[in-house]
Design an enzyme around this catalytic site. Structure first.
Site, PDB file in Angstrom:
ATOM      1  N   CYS A  99     -16.810  -2.924   6.331  1.00 29.01           N
ATOM      2  CA  CYS A  99     -18.117  -3.201   5.738  1.00 29.01           C
ATOM      3  C   CYS A  99     -19.163  -3.268   6.851  1.00 29.01           C
ATOM      4  O   CYS A  99     -18.823  -3.317   8.036  1.00 29.01           O
ATOM      5  CB  CYS A  99     -18.091  -4.504   4.946  1.00 29.01           C
ATOM      6  SG  CYS A  99     -17.802  -5.971   5.966  1.00 29.01           S
ATOM      7  N   CYS A 102     -18.845  -6.322   9.127  1.00 28.16           N
ATOM      8  CA  CYS A 102     -17.754  -6.167  10.104  1.00 28.16           C
ATOM      9  C   CYS A 102     -18.203  -5.281  11.260  1.00 28.16           C
ATOM     10  O   CYS A 102     -17.917  -5.560  12.426  1.00 28.16           O
ATOM     11  CB  CYS A 102     -16.523  -5.539   9.435  1.00 28.16           C
ATOM     12  SG  CYS A 102     -15.876  -6.469   8.035  1.00 28.16           S
ATOM     13  N   ASP A 496      24.533  23.566  -0.432  1.00 28.66           N
ATOM     14  CA  ASP A 496      24.383  22.961  -1.746  1.00 28.66           C
ATOM     15  C   ASP A 496      24.024  24.055  -2.750  1.00 28.66           C
ATOM     16  O   ASP A 496      23.515  25.112  -2.363  1.00 28.66           O
ATOM     17  CB  ASP A 496      23.295  21.895  -1.690  1.00 28.66           C
ATOM     18  CG  ASP A 496      23.015  21.295  -3.053  1.00 28.66           C
ATOM     19  OD1 ASP A 496      23.972  20.849  -3.711  1.00 28.66           O
ATOM     20  OD2 ASP A 496      21.844  21.266  -3.462  1.00 28.66           O
TER      21      ASP A 496
END
Length: 852
Positions: A99, A102, A496
């Site tokens: 923000c 901050c 596989d």
């Protein structure tokens, strides 16, 4: 952008470490890497240290309570190497800064650092870019951000490891080498061609010094200064490397009144160093090409339809990017609008462009050939498929192969032994037998040059890097040199079935209701139980039920349980139901006496029954004995739907064989690879698929743990003496994870965009393309051959030169030109041949056959 990266755990003092990544361009050979390593290792708190000569990068993990970044940098400089970076700008990730408030707090904290000149905060992306004076390390910046209450981590550029290709022939050392070469040539002309023009300049202690002598000394100074400087740092760090050995040889030659040999050694070795650096740049080019695949900018469509061009690093998940013909897609994402053919060869190696439309996944670095796309960004730039590929290819250099480890051990013994022999040849014959000091000095000098194992040491890593980057360009990601070697050394390939030999796109082909049920009821119960399953068969049944308009939303489903390798169990409307393999119903009441009562479609008709009523009258249709084997014989997987009391119906599911599977299997077998199919499917389906693709050996109805047992069995069957055989396993990378982990080499299919496959497999085929398997084996075989050629040729040349030196056949010139420069260039050039290995495809082979 800063060239250093750091990560930490909880904090100093609790066992945390920080990671520092430095770009050291001149650290381009094993000798240089050893010198830097020896210097940095002297610091306390070094947890891990990796000097990557191929990419010119030094990676250091250290305890910040014991040392810091500045000390590490100082030790690198103490070893005689400069750190290449843009010191003035550093970018940090500050995820907690989300923000404006901050951001203000972080800016104020950084303003208190004297050397910081400017701060740019980006709360949206949680990043801070700091412009500071040269020489400021990242430590004060991180500490300042952390003092504001936020965790900060330096961000490195993906391209940090490989700077732009350097023009070594315009460097200061190249100029000095050329000047030294001119001086040596002039001196040789005076001394050997026209000695009458070589005047005596002075006489000292009865020894006359001519002009040629002065020219040789000048050549040593001009061309040999960088060598002597590096030798000095080698001595400071107790490193018995080529720089130290050449410095000793040059100084000893001049001191022993052999200026010609000293000058020749300085010039030739300097030329060898330049050629080696140029050839190493060629090796780096292949990785640099991978890095250049990702574009640097992106066109973002904002709300309101406006378009803005921003750096790719600033893209955020959810952004809408616009891509036009000829442009590269800037990020992994999903097509939101438009359709186009996309060249995916940078990622998957596919030669044919893939058609993409709304809802399809696309990858960063792929190229739009036509049309127009709007793509929703689904991953950040440093987490895109191409970014992960680059990181994995770079990290592949970390793991040393068994050959590399052996050669390192061999070189650590070889060099001191040959140096000791060289010293012995210089001293013993003159002292013990009165032989010529001059002659045996030259012999010892020659052996000193031969003692350098540079060509031998780089023979394997340069081959590994070339092979791995070549594979990455062709859609095959190999996670390390040992895996590259192991593929070619494996005689058995376990494969596989579902998703590997077949496309893995299952579809329902038959629904056969049994007594007391109809087709809709069978589908309703089966789809209700399978909606919580992630198995491909379960998804196929649910998808088919939705297509037929059979709703299962009103069913009360609870107590769901996946029965590994067998099926599922769930409570549906209060009754326990099972959906799975026929053997799941073994022993359940009513199975052996269930008879079909409605039209069973293809299965009934194939057995000669026109209707269920005829089947009942004749009393001849047993589910286990007739319907199941018939469906399995057609290559279909059989799923039975029922309760604990009786089966309610049979569902047949089929998967299509990949078009390239028969060709790939045939090519592998022609290469001498034993191909074995391991599948959890039933015997009949396994037999049908094996026959279609040309596999002679298969094992069906295997649970995951039984696949592991077969991997171990195959290793013991093909073992040679005490060593187990190497078995490679190829699967989808998720369902076959245990078997892939157990095999000597795990190969994952279709890994593009799949995090699990990229992280867990040893080798990842980026596209679902079995034709890359023969290419992988061919590349591995050739890589192993190139490595053997490089190693044995290096040893053979060293041996021949060493034998020829005492008898005067081999001189310093031969030792430098052939033994050092020649072999270093030779092994590098030989390794570069791996870049020319191209994958074969059925279409390419057919086209070549027709052209003949």
């Amino acid at each position: 952008m800063s060239n250093s990266r750091r990560s930490s755990s909880s904090g100093p003092g609790d066992g945390s470490t920080r990671r520092l990544e430095l770009r050291v361009p001149e650290m381009d050979c094993p000798s240089c890497a050893g010198k830097v390593t020896n210097s940095v290792e002297r610091l306390e708190g070094i947890a891990n240290l990796e000097a990557r000569a191929t990419s010119g990068r030094l990676i250091v993990e250290y305890d910040p309570t014991c040392t810091d970044e500045g000390a590490v940098r100082e030790r690198v400089r103490a070893a005689g190497y400069a750190i290449d970076s843009n010191e003035s700008e550093r970018t940090l990730s500050v995820p907690g800064m989300d923000c404006a408030s901050c951001a203000t707090k972080v800016e104020n904290a950084l303003a208190a650092v004297d050397e910081v000149e400017a701060v740019e905060t980006q709360p949206t992306s949680g990043r801070v870019t700091v412009t500071a004076s040269d020489g400021l390390t990242v430590e004060p910046i991180v500490d300042a951000v952390e003092s504001a209450g936020y965790e900060a981590t330096p961000i490195g550029d993906e391209r940090d490891g490989l700077d732009e290709s350097r023009t070594v022939w315009k460097s200061r050392r190249a100029v000095g080498t050329v000047a030294g070469g001119v001086l040596v040539t002039a001196g040789m002309a005076l001394k050997f061609v026209v000695p009458a023009l070589d005047p005596a300049l002075w006489t000292v202690a009865g020894r006359t010094y001519a002009l040629s002598h002065l020219l040789f000394i000048a050549a040593v100074v001009v061309a040999g200064t960088p060598i002597l400087r590096n030798g000095y740092y080698s001595a400071r760090n107790w490193s018995l490397d080529i720089d130290f050995l050449m410095s000793v040889g040059i100084v000893a030659s001049v001191a022993a009144h052999h200026p010609f040999e000293g000058a020749l050694l300085a010039v030739l070795f300097s030329v060898a160093e330049l050629l080696e650096r140029a050839s190493m740049d060629r090796a780096r080019d292949s990785l640099r090409e991978l890095m250049d695949l990702s574009p640097e900018t992106a066109t973002v469509r904002r709300d309101g339809g406006t378009e803005e061009t921003i750096p790719v690093d600033d893209l955020e998940i959810g952004d809408r990017v616009v891509v036009r013909p000829g442009e590269k897609i800037p990020a992994d994402g999903t097509v939101l609008e438009g359709e186009s053919a996309i060249d995916q060869s940078p990622i998957t190696g596919e030669s044919v462009p893939a058609d993409k439309t709304r809802g399809d996944d696309v990858y960063a670095g792929t190229i739009l050939e036509s049309g127009y796309l709007e793509v929703g960004v689904e991953s950040e730039a440093d987490e895109s498929t191409i970014a992960r590929i680059v990181r994995l290819v770079e990290d592949a250099e970390r793991e040393k192969t068994e050959r590399e480890q052996f050669i390192d051990r061999f070189a650590s013994v070889y060099t001191p032994v040959v140096v000791s022999i060289a010293v012995a040849f210089v001293l013993v014959p003159p002292l013990a037998f009165g032989a010529s000091w001059s002659y045996w000095f030259v012999v010892g000098l020659t052996l000193l040059v031969i003692s350098c194992p540079c060509a031998l040491v780089i023979s394997t890593p340069v081959s590994v890097v070339s092979g791995i980057t070549s594979a990455a360009r062709n859609g095959v990601l190999i996670k390390g040199g040992r895996h590259l070697e192991a593929v070619g050394e494996s005689d058995v390939l376990a494969v596989d079935k579902t998703g590997t030999l077949t496309e893995g796109d299952l579809s329902v082909t038959d629904v056969i209701p049994l007594e007391g049920a109809d087709e809709e009821d069978v589908l309703r119960r089966a789809s209700a139980a399978e909606r919580r399953s992630e198995h491909p068969i379960g998804r196929a049944i649910v998808g088919y039920a939705d297509e037929q308009g059979v709703a299962a939303d009103d069913a009360d489903v609870s107590e769901f349980e996946a029965l590994t390798g067998r099926g599922v169990r769930a409570e549906i409307d209060g009754t326990t139901h099972y959906v799975g393999k026929p053997d799941l119903f073994d022993g359940l009441a009513g199975l052996e006496h269930a008879h079909a009562t409605t039209d069973g479609g293809t299965a009934l008709a194939s057995m000669g029954y026109e209707s269920p009523s005829q089947c009942d009258r004749e009393g001849c249709l047993d589910v286990v004995a007739d319907v199941v084997p018939t469906l399995e014989a057609e290559g279909k997987t059989v799923v039975i739907v029922g309760t604990e009391d009786r089966p309610l119906g049979v569902v047949g599911v089929a998967d299509r064989v990949r078009p390239e599977a028969p060709w790939a299997v045939a090519r592998l077998q022609a290469q001498g690879v034993r191909v074995v199919m391991l599948t959890g499917d039933n015997e009949g389906t396994a037999r049908a698929i094996a026959n279609e693709v040309g596999i002679d050996e298969y094992h069906a109805e295997l649970l995951p743990e039984e696949k592991l047992e077969w991997i171990d069995r195959l290793e013991s069957e093909d073992s040679d003496g005490d060593e187990p055989a190497r078995v490679a396993m190829v699967g989808d990378g998720i369902n076959d994870a245990p078997a892939l982990a157990t095999a000597s080499v795990g190969i994952a299919m279709g890994a593009a965009g799949t995090d699990t496959a990229l992280e867990t497999a040893d080798v990842a085929l980026m596209a679902d393309d079995l034709s890359r398997l023969p290419y992988l084996y061919e590349l591995s075989d050739k890589a192993n051959g190139v490595i053997r050629q490089n190693v044995w040729s290096s040893l053979a040349v060293k041996a021949v030169l060493a034998l020829g030196a005492p008898v005067g056949i081999v001189t310093v010139i031969h030792a430098v030109v052939v033994g050092d420069m020649g072999m270093s260039l030779g092994v590098t050039g030989n390794a570069m041949r791996l870049a020319n290995v191209e994958p074969e495809t059925p279409e390419r082979v057919d086209a070549e056959a027709r052209s003949r």
